[in-house]
Design a protein around this motif. Sequence first.
Motif, PDB file in Angstrom:
ATOM      1  N   ALA A 228       0.881  -1.263   0.132  1.00  0.00           N
ATOM      2  CA  ALA A 228       0.062  -0.030  -0.079  1.00  0.00           C
ATOM      3  C   ALA A 228       0.929   1.366   0.138  1.00  0.00           C
ATOM      4  CB  ALA A 228      -0.831  -0.137   1.151  1.00  0.00           C
ATOM      5  N   GLN A 229       2.200   1.114   0.099  1.00  0.00           N
ATOM      6  CA  GLN A 229       3.155   2.379   0.345  1.00  0.00           C
ATOM      7  C   GLN A 229       2.639   3.060   1.291  1.00  0.00           C
ATOM      8  OE1 GLN A 229       3.172   3.851  -3.787  1.00  0.00           O
ATOM      9  NE2 GLN A 229       4.594   2.422  -4.503  1.00  0.00           N
ATOM     10  N   VAL A 230       2.588   2.556   2.393  1.00  0.00           N
ATOM     11  CA  VAL A 230       2.074   3.262   3.754  1.00  0.00           C
ATOM     12  C   VAL A 230       3.700   3.525   4.255  1.00  0.00           C
ATOM     13  CG1 VAL A 230       1.327   3.332   5.811  1.00  0.00           C
ATOM     14  CG2 VAL A 230      -0.354   2.721   4.042  1.00  0.00           C
ATOM     15  N   ARG A 231       4.072   4.829   4.301  1.00  0.00           N
ATOM     16  CA  ARG A 231       5.199   4.953   4.872  1.00  0.00           C
ATOM     17  C   ARG A 231       5.475   5.110   6.484  1.00  0.00           C
ATOM     18  NH1 ARG A 231       7.474   3.507   0.650  1.00  0.00           N
ATOM     19  NH2 ARG A 231       7.248   4.880  -1.610  1.00  0.00           N
ATOM     20  N   ALA A 232       4.486   5.380   7.234  1.00  0.00           N
ATOM     21  CA  ALA A 232       4.573   5.201   8.521  1.00  0.00           C
ATOM     22  C   ALA A 232       4.823   3.806   9.231  1.00  0.00           C
ATOM     23  CB  ALA A 232       3.115   5.727   8.988  1.00  0.00           C
ATOM     24  N   GLU A 233       5.555   4.255  10.373  1.00  0.00           N
ATOM     25  CA  GLU A 233       5.876   2.774  10.927  1.00  0.00           C
ATOM     26  C   GLU A 233       4.556   2.073  11.462  1.00  0.00           C
ATOM     27  OE1 GLU A 233       8.091   1.372  15.369  1.00  0.00           O
ATOM     28  OE2 GLU A 233       7.961   3.401  14.493  1.00  0.00           O
ATOM     29  N   VAL A 234       4.438   0.717  10.861  1.00  0.00           N
ATOM     30  CA  VAL A 234       3.411  -0.242  11.232  1.00  0.00           C
ATOM     31  C   VAL A 234       3.728  -1.430  12.215  1.00  0.00           C
ATOM     32  CG1 VAL A 234       1.597  -1.624  10.180  1.00  0.00           C
ATOM     33  CG2 VAL A 234       2.251   0.445   8.939  1.00  0.00           C
ATOM     34  N   SER A 235       3.368  -1.544  13.084  1.00  0.00           N
ATOM     35  CA  SER A 235       3.355  -2.681  13.907  1.00  0.00           C
ATOM     36  C   SER A 235       2.219  -3.458  14.230  1.00  0.00           C
ATOM     37  CB  SER A 235       3.953  -1.980  15.487  1.00  0.00           C
ATOM     38  OG  SER A 235       2.764  -1.204  16.319  1.00  0.00           O
ATOM     39  N   PRO A 236       2.367  -4.615  15.093  1.00  0.00           N
ATOM     40  CA  PRO A 236       1.262  -5.470  15.567  1.00  0.00           C
ATOM     41  C   PRO A 236       0.286  -5.032  16.140  1.00  0.00           C
ATOM     42  CG  PRO A 236       3.598  -6.661  15.855  1.00  0.00           C
ATOM     43  CD  PRO A 236       3.823  -5.215  15.578  1.00  0.00           C
ATOM     44  N   HIS A 237       0.571  -3.516  16.813  1.00  0.00           N
ATOM     45  CA  HIS A 237      -0.358  -3.267  17.687  1.00  0.00           C
ATOM     46  C   HIS A 237      -1.386  -1.785  16.730  1.00  0.00           C
ATOM     47  CE1 HIS A 237      -1.217  -5.215  21.174  1.00  0.00           C
ATOM     48  NE2 HIS A 237      -1.358  -4.104  21.967  1.00  0.00           N
ATOM     49  N   THR A 238      -0.625  -1.612  15.445  1.00  0.00           N
ATOM     50  CA  THR A 238      -1.090  -0.249  14.580  1.00  0.00           C
ATOM     51  C   THR A 238      -2.629  -0.398  14.488  1.00  0.00           C
ATOM     52  OG1 THR A 238       1.069  -0.130  13.661  1.00  0.00           O
ATOM     53  CG2 THR A 238      -0.746   0.966  12.434  1.00  0.00           C
ATOM     54  N   LEU A 239      -3.181  -1.367  14.005  1.00  0.00           N
ATOM     55  CA  LEU A 239      -4.545  -1.613  13.661  1.00  0.00           C
ATOM     56  C   LEU A 239      -5.381  -1.276  15.002  1.00  0.00           C
ATOM     57  CD1 LEU A 239      -4.836  -4.075  10.862  1.00  0.00           C
ATOM     58  CD2 LEU A 239      -4.748  -1.503  10.780  1.00  0.00           C
ATOM     59  N   ARG A 240      -5.035  -1.783  16.097  1.00  0.00           N
ATOM     60  CA  ARG A 240      -5.674  -1.693  17.334  1.00  0.00           C
ATOM     61  C   ARG A 240      -5.642  -0.475  17.863  1.00  0.00           C
ATOM     62  NH1 ARG A 240      -7.152  -4.590  21.988  1.00  0.00           N
ATOM     63  NH2 ARG A 240      -6.292  -3.951  23.905  1.00  0.00           N
ATOM     64  N   HIS A 241      -4.534   0.291  17.932  1.00  0.00           N
ATOM     65  CA  HIS A 241      -4.290   1.726  18.056  1.00  0.00           C
ATOM     66  C   HIS A 241      -5.061   2.461  17.220  1.00  0.00           C
ATOM     67  CE1 HIS A 241      -1.479   0.553  20.641  1.00  0.00           C
ATOM     68  NE2 HIS A 241      -0.303   0.839  20.128  1.00  0.00           N
ATOM     69  N   SER A 242      -5.254   2.284  15.892  1.00  0.00           N
ATOM     70  CA  SER A 242      -6.067   2.889  14.926  1.00  0.00           C
ATOM     71  C   SER A 242      -7.444   2.906  15.343  1.00  0.00           C
ATOM     72  CB  SER A 242      -5.625   2.634  13.647  1.00  0.00           C
ATOM     73  OG  SER A 242      -4.309   2.819  13.303  1.00  0.00           O
ATOM     74  N   PHE A 243      -7.941   1.558  15.679  1.00  0.00           N
ATOM     75  CA  PHE A 243      -9.272   1.430  15.923  1.00  0.00           C
ATOM     76  C   PHE A 243      -9.894   2.229  17.151  1.00  0.00           C
ATOM     77  CE2 PHE A 243     -11.780  -0.830  19.160  1.00  0.00           C
ATOM     78  CZ  PHE A 243     -12.957  -1.345  18.600  1.00  0.00           C
ATOM     79  N   ALA A 244      -8.807   2.176  18.312  1.00  0.00           N
ATOM     80  CA  ALA A 244      -9.225   3.066  19.533  1.00  0.00           C
ATOM     81  C   ALA A 244      -9.233   4.433  19.363  1.00  0.00           C
ATOM     82  CB  ALA A 244      -8.354   2.713  20.393  1.00  0.00           C
TER      83      ALA A 244
END
Length: 293
Positions: A228-244
Amino acid sequence: MSVERGLAANTLLSYRRDLRRYADFLTARGVTEPRQVVPEDVTAFLLCLREGDDEHRPLGSSSVARTVVAVRGFHKFTHREGLTPDDPARDVRPPALPRRLPKALPVADVERILEAAGTGGTPLALRDRALLELLYGTGARISEAVGLDVDDIDLDAGTVLLRGKGGKERVVPVGSYACEAVAAYQVRARPALASAGRGTPALFLNARGGRLSRQSAWTVLRNAAERAQVRAEVSPHTLRHSFATHLLDGGADVRVVQELLGHASVTTTQVYTLVTVDKLREVYAATHPRARA
């Protein structure tokens, strides 16, 4: 820790490793029994963790804090069980950790990652899309998602049963996008993946028909972010953080988010409110005519 508190296997492994190092340290100081330990031994061990030695490099604050928790728990246990006359670690405190705000992705970046995960329409692509849609749609930890069995998700009701830390269970609603992605995976992909294995109730399968591991799930997320060419740091918790964060941005009550995330204390959840306040501050500074000198 295992029987009474139901801690995860990885946590138990970490505590065991920490206490083994502590035992080696005490032995080198001539201490061979728990009742021989004095507060100075515990303090010296804490200093050793910070500075390192010939066999170990210095630990960061979070690793030191975890190790101190293990040592304190050990001495509290031996004292409570009558194995030692007192608790030499009672007054030893773990180092204060810097308060790091969770990093959430913009909604547009999340959508690009989800789209990239399903590229190709292969069984693995359908699985990847379903996995990431479920992670973002429910705020589940990766370990909770890969631990799901087929019977844990009810697509008709739009709910999923998640098993969190300490074996605590919670029922979380599943949005329509995640429901559609999981349904497509179960009908068009999971049977093909399951045929390569020996039969397992796991919802998410690997190419050999076994349960998908946490490491493989993390690789799925990382690869989708790269495509997706997302340059931000992506970690296992990224989607959880984004959800909240996205829930709170949309006006959700912090206690509702606490329940969805499975946090034992609302204090843990409130860190996300700091993220939204920072965002408000940025918007204010950029748009209000009297915000800046």
